[in-house]
Structures are given as structure tokens and as C-alpha cells.
Design a protein around this motif. Sequence first.
Motif, PDB file in Angstrom:
ATOM      1  N   LYS A  41       0.820  -1.224   0.000  1.00 36.57           N
ATOM      2  CA  LYS A  41       0.000   0.000   0.000  1.00 36.57           C
ATOM      3  C   LYS A  41       0.853   1.273   0.000  1.00 36.57           C
ATOM      4  N   TRP A  42       2.070   1.168  -0.517  1.00 42.09           N
ATOM      5  CA  TRP A  42       2.955   2.324  -0.575  1.00 42.09           C
ATOM      6  C   TRP A  42       2.383   3.413  -1.477  1.00 42.09           C
ATOM      7  N   PHE A  43       1.709   3.006  -2.552  1.00 43.37           N
ATOM      8  CA  PHE A  43       1.153   3.985  -3.497  1.00 43.37           C
ATOM      9  C   PHE A  43      -0.086   4.685  -2.952  1.00 43.37           C
ATOM     10  N   GLU A  47       2.224  11.167   0.366  1.00 42.60           N
ATOM     11  CA  GLU A  47       3.647  11.492   0.362  1.00 42.60           C
ATOM     12  C   GLU A  47       4.388  10.678  -0.694  1.00 42.60           C
ATOM     13  N   SER A  48       4.006   9.432  -0.867  1.00 39.52           N
ATOM     14  CA  SER A  48       4.632   8.581  -1.879  1.00 39.52           C
ATOM     15  C   SER A  48       4.312   9.090  -3.272  1.00 39.52           C
ATOM     16  N   VAL A  49       3.075   9.481  -3.490  1.00 34.66           N
ATOM     17  CA  VAL A  49       2.664  10.009  -4.801  1.00 34.66           C
ATOM     18  C   VAL A  49       3.428  11.303  -5.097  1.00 34.66           C
ATOM     19  N   ALA A  50       3.582  12.148  -4.078  1.00 30.59           N
ATOM     20  CA  ALA A  50       4.346  13.393  -4.255  1.00 30.59           C
ATOM     21  C   ALA A  50       5.808  13.083  -4.561  1.00 30.59           C
ATOM     22  N   TYR A  51       6.357  12.066  -3.928  1.00 29.80           N
ATOM     23  CA  TYR A  51       7.751  11.676  -4.175  1.00 29.80           C
ATOM     24  C   TYR A  51       7.921  11.198  -5.610  1.00 29.80           C
ATOM     25  N   LEU A  79       4.031   6.017 -15.957  1.00 25.67           N
ATOM     26  CA  LEU A  79       2.810   5.288 -15.608  1.00 25.67           C
ATOM     27  C   LEU A  79       2.411   5.521 -14.152  1.00 25.67           C
ATOM     28  N   LEU A  80       3.396   5.632 -13.279  1.00 32.48           N
ATOM     29  CA  LEU A  80       3.112   5.814 -11.859  1.00 32.48           C
ATOM     30  C   LEU A  80       2.526   7.185 -11.533  1.00 32.48           C
ATOM     31  N   GLN A  81       2.533   8.088 -12.486  1.00 35.44           N
ATOM     32  CA  GLN A  81       1.885   9.385 -12.280  1.00 35.44           C
ATOM     33  C   GLN A  81       0.362   9.244 -12.363  1.00 35.44           C
ATOM     34  N   GLN A  82      -0.103   8.102 -12.890  1.00 37.11           N
ATOM     35  CA  GLN A  82      -1.536   7.865 -13.081  1.00 37.11           C
ATOM     36  C   GLN A  82      -2.098   7.051 -11.914  1.00 37.11           C
TER      37      GLN A  82
END
Length: 111
Positions: A41-43, A47-51, A79-82
Motif C-alpha cells: 500500500k505504498w502507493f 507522500e509517496s505520490v508526491a515523491y 505510468l506511476l503518475q496515473q
Amino acid sequence: MDEAPNKSEPRYGGYTRFELELEFVQSLSNPLYLNHLAAQKWFDSPESVAYLKYLQYFKEPNYIKYLSYPGPTLRALELLQQEQFRKDIIIPETVNRMYEEGLAASEAPPK
């Protein structure tokens, strides 16, 4: 940021912040690691999304040259920006599709 770290930069466990960020961003090209982060559940953390957004600086020419596998690394970072991708990477079929796309790209004849 415009250049790689200098000798006077603080170290964390013997590594500079840049070195740690480089290692982390390169690990994002591994679909199994992305699946692991999703399972932890890191995503889900803002804070993880901002990183992940912050790490976009690796797209700049001053930094892309440090990536061992720039194509897969930058594609994963993109892709991780989505939000939907961050949810979908927990699904084994998504992981498999990423592997297949990576294999197909590596087998493509050079242009």
C-alpha cells in the motif's frame, strides 16, 4: 537540481541523496517491485505520490544519463503518475503485461 551530487553533500548510510534516489527510481522499472510496493500500500500514501512526482527530474538530460535502463525506468515513472495504474499494478495481469512489453521492446530490431 542541475548536476550530480558533489563530495560535500550529506550522506545517508554512506550514500548521497542522489545515489539513493537513482537506485530507487531505477528499481521502478521492475514490475514485480511495483507489485510489491502496491501490495504494501505504498502507493496509497499522498507522500509517496508526491515523491514519484518529484522524481520526474530524472527525465531531464542532466539526469537521464545516469539511468542504466532509461526506457523502462522512465516509462514506469510516467505510468506511476496515473492513479489508475497505481491501483492496477497489484493485478498479476498488469505485471505480466509490463514484462511482455519489456521483452518485446528488448527483442525489437535496432532502428
